[in-house]
Write a protein that holds these residues in place. Sequence first.
Motif, PDB file in Angstrom:
ATOM      1  N   MET A   1       0.839  -1.194   0.000  1.00  0.00           N
ATOM      2  CA  MET A   1       0.000   0.000   0.000  1.00  0.00           C
ATOM      3  C   MET A   1       0.873   1.242   0.000  1.00  0.00           C
ATOM      4  O   MET A   1       1.879   1.287   0.687  1.00  0.00           O
ATOM      5  N   ASN A   2       0.477   2.246  -0.763  1.00  0.00           N
ATOM      6  CA  ASN A   2       1.232   3.486  -0.858  1.00  0.00           C
ATOM      7  C   ASN A   2       0.793   4.436   0.243  1.00  0.00           C
ATOM      8  O   ASN A   2      -0.217   5.129   0.139  1.00  0.00           O
ATOM      9  N   THR A   3       1.564   4.488   1.353  1.00  0.00           N
ATOM     10  CA  THR A   3       1.188   5.317   2.499  1.00  0.00           C
ATOM     11  C   THR A   3       1.106   6.787   2.122  1.00  0.00           C
ATOM     12  O   THR A   3       0.242   7.519   2.594  1.00  0.00           O
ATOM     13  N   MET A   4       2.010   7.262   1.270  1.00  0.00           N
ATOM     14  CA  MET A   4       1.994   8.651   0.863  1.00  0.00           C
ATOM     15  C   MET A   4       0.671   9.015   0.202  1.00  0.00           C
ATOM     16  O   MET A   4       0.124  10.081   0.424  1.00  0.00           O
ATOM     17  N   THR A   5       0.132   8.108  -0.594  1.00  0.00           N
ATOM     18  CA  THR A   5      -1.141   8.366  -1.258  1.00  0.00           C
ATOM     19  C   THR A   5      -2.261   8.535  -0.244  1.00  0.00           C
ATOM     20  O   THR A   5      -3.113   9.400  -0.373  1.00  0.00           O
TER      21      THR A   5
ATOM     22  N   TRP B   1      -2.074   9.407   3.013  1.00  0.00           N
ATOM     23  CA  TRP B   1      -1.962  10.482   3.995  1.00  0.00           C
ATOM     24  C   TRP B   1      -1.766  11.862   3.382  1.00  0.00           C
ATOM     25  O   TRP B   1      -1.665  12.845   4.095  1.00  0.00           O
ATOM     26  N   HIS B   2      -1.711  11.954   2.076  1.00  0.00           N
ATOM     27  CA  HIS B   2      -1.556  13.249   1.439  1.00  0.00           C
ATOM     28  C   HIS B   2      -2.692  13.509   0.450  1.00  0.00           C
ATOM     29  O   HIS B   2      -2.486  13.973  -0.657  1.00  0.00           O
ATOM     30  N   LEU B   3      -3.884  13.202   0.916  1.00  0.00           N
ATOM     31  CA  LEU B   3      -5.075  13.485   0.119  1.00  0.00           C
ATOM     32  C   LEU B   3      -5.390  14.976   0.180  1.00  0.00           C
ATOM     33  O   LEU B   3      -5.304  15.593   1.238  1.00  0.00           O
ATOM     34  N   SER B   4      -5.805  15.522  -0.933  1.00  0.00           N
ATOM     35  CA  SER B   4      -6.265  16.908  -0.937  1.00  0.00           C
ATOM     36  C   SER B   4      -7.666  16.955  -0.330  1.00  0.00           C
ATOM     37  O   SER B   4      -8.346  15.930  -0.235  1.00  0.00           O
TER      38      SER B   4
ATOM     39  N   ALA C   1     -10.567   6.111  -8.718  1.00  0.00           N
ATOM     40  CA  ALA C   1     -10.106   7.350  -9.348  1.00  0.00           C
ATOM     41  C   ALA C   1      -9.195   8.139  -8.415  1.00  0.00           C
ATOM     42  O   ALA C   1      -8.235   8.775  -8.857  1.00  0.00           O
ATOM     43  N   VAL C   2      -9.477   8.104  -7.111  1.00  0.00           N
ATOM     44  CA  VAL C   2      -8.707   8.895  -6.140  1.00  0.00           C
ATOM     45  C   VAL C   2      -7.441   8.160  -5.705  1.00  0.00           C
ATOM     46  O   VAL C   2      -6.374   8.777  -5.566  1.00  0.00           O
ATOM     47  N   LEU C   3      -7.533   6.849  -5.498  1.00  0.00           N
ATOM     48  CA  LEU C   3      -6.413   6.044  -5.016  1.00  0.00           C
ATOM     49  C   LEU C   3      -5.897   5.148  -6.136  1.00  0.00           C
ATOM     50  O   LEU C   3      -6.584   4.933  -7.135  1.00  0.00           O
TER      51      LEU C   3
ATOM     52  N   ASP D   1      -3.584  -2.938   5.003  1.00  0.00           N
ATOM     53  CA  ASP D   1      -2.493  -2.805   5.968  1.00  0.00           C
ATOM     54  C   ASP D   1      -2.857  -1.716   6.972  1.00  0.00           C
ATOM     55  O   ASP D   1      -3.984  -1.189   6.967  1.00  0.00           O
ATOM     56  N   GLY D   2      -1.926  -1.362   7.848  1.00  0.00           N
ATOM     57  CA  GLY D   2      -2.200  -0.378   8.890  1.00  0.00           C
ATOM     58  C   GLY D   2      -2.670   0.964   8.374  1.00  0.00           C
ATOM     59  O   GLY D   2      -3.719   1.472   8.812  1.00  0.00           O
ATOM     60  N   PRO D   3      -1.938   1.597   7.450  1.00  0.00           N
ATOM     61  CA  PRO D   3      -2.377   2.898   6.933  1.00  0.00           C
ATOM     62  C   PRO D   3      -3.758   2.867   6.278  1.00  0.00           C
ATOM     63  O   PRO D   3      -4.548   3.795   6.441  1.00  0.00           O
ATOM     64  N   SER D   4      -4.058   1.788   5.552  1.00  0.00           N
ATOM     65  CA  SER D   4      -5.369   1.723   4.913  1.00  0.00           C
ATOM     66  C   SER D   4      -6.485   1.615   5.945  1.00  0.00           C
ATOM     67  O   SER D   4      -7.559   2.206   5.780  1.00  0.00           O
ATOM     68  N   LEU D   5      -6.237   0.896   7.034  1.00  0.00           N
ATOM     69  CA  LEU D   5      -7.247   0.757   8.082  1.00  0.00           C
ATOM     70  C   LEU D   5      -7.468   2.066   8.834  1.00  0.00           C
ATOM     71  O   LEU D   5      -8.584   2.361   9.275  1.00  0.00           O
TER      72      LEU D   5
END
Length: 257
Positions: free
Chosen positions: A1-5, A7-10, A44-46, A206-210
């Motif tokens: 999973m891309n954690t940056m994606t 946690w850096h949502l507009s 579309a977003v992720l 994973d953790g960030p997605s949860l």
Amino acid sequence: MNTMTLWHLSPAEFAALAFAALLVGFSKTAVSGANTVSLAIFAAVLPARASTGVLLPILIVGDVLAVLTYRRHAHWPTLWRLFPAVGAGVVFGTLFLMWADDQIVRTSIGAILLLMTAVTVWRRRTVDQDDEPDSVTTRAGRVKARSYGVLGGFTTMVANAGGPVMSMYLLSAGFRKLDFLGTSAFFFLIVNASKVPFSVGLGLIDGPSLLLDATLALFVVPGALLGKWAVHRINQRLFEQLVIAATVLGGLQLLLR
């Protein structure tokens, strides 16, 4: 999973995901199949593969709310007949995800949804609307349940898009509105929960997605309440038309992306 994606949502991206989560709740308690729009928004977003892992727990929250709302309306003979075929479909879908790219997945599922819609619309014109749901003890009923079950398991594993397939099965079997919602609620709670180990194994959860799910789940509840309010104001014919329209929309957006 891309954690940056994650946690850096507009603000606009988060608002889109929040709306999609609200729509999940609405679809679970009112118009099953409408969450194909949610699937499209998340994708579309992720990143496409990551989006399925984020969306799955959101769907499970919606399933729990739907079961609490319609738990008295489930048709268990149909559920027991479907589960073995769905399990086979989930395994097949897992294997398919190991090699198929996003375009192949989208095209395959979109084609399946449109085909199932066409078959259901044709069949509904030849069936008495007041008939009881098709018997799953007949040979024809068993064949149909297994066919839709495998397709439902496959599509729900590869893209969380099993809702429209099962919607078409339940409509083609003659389910009335509340029985439709109660049966689909238990079906998807059990199926989606069984998909979690597969999704974890594929690295989709994973953790960030949860953590993102924990925030988005707050928007599922008002959507479910809105759906509960709306479903009693929708007659059977309009309900079926909305389900079919949502399925066609989902199939087209998968094919045309």
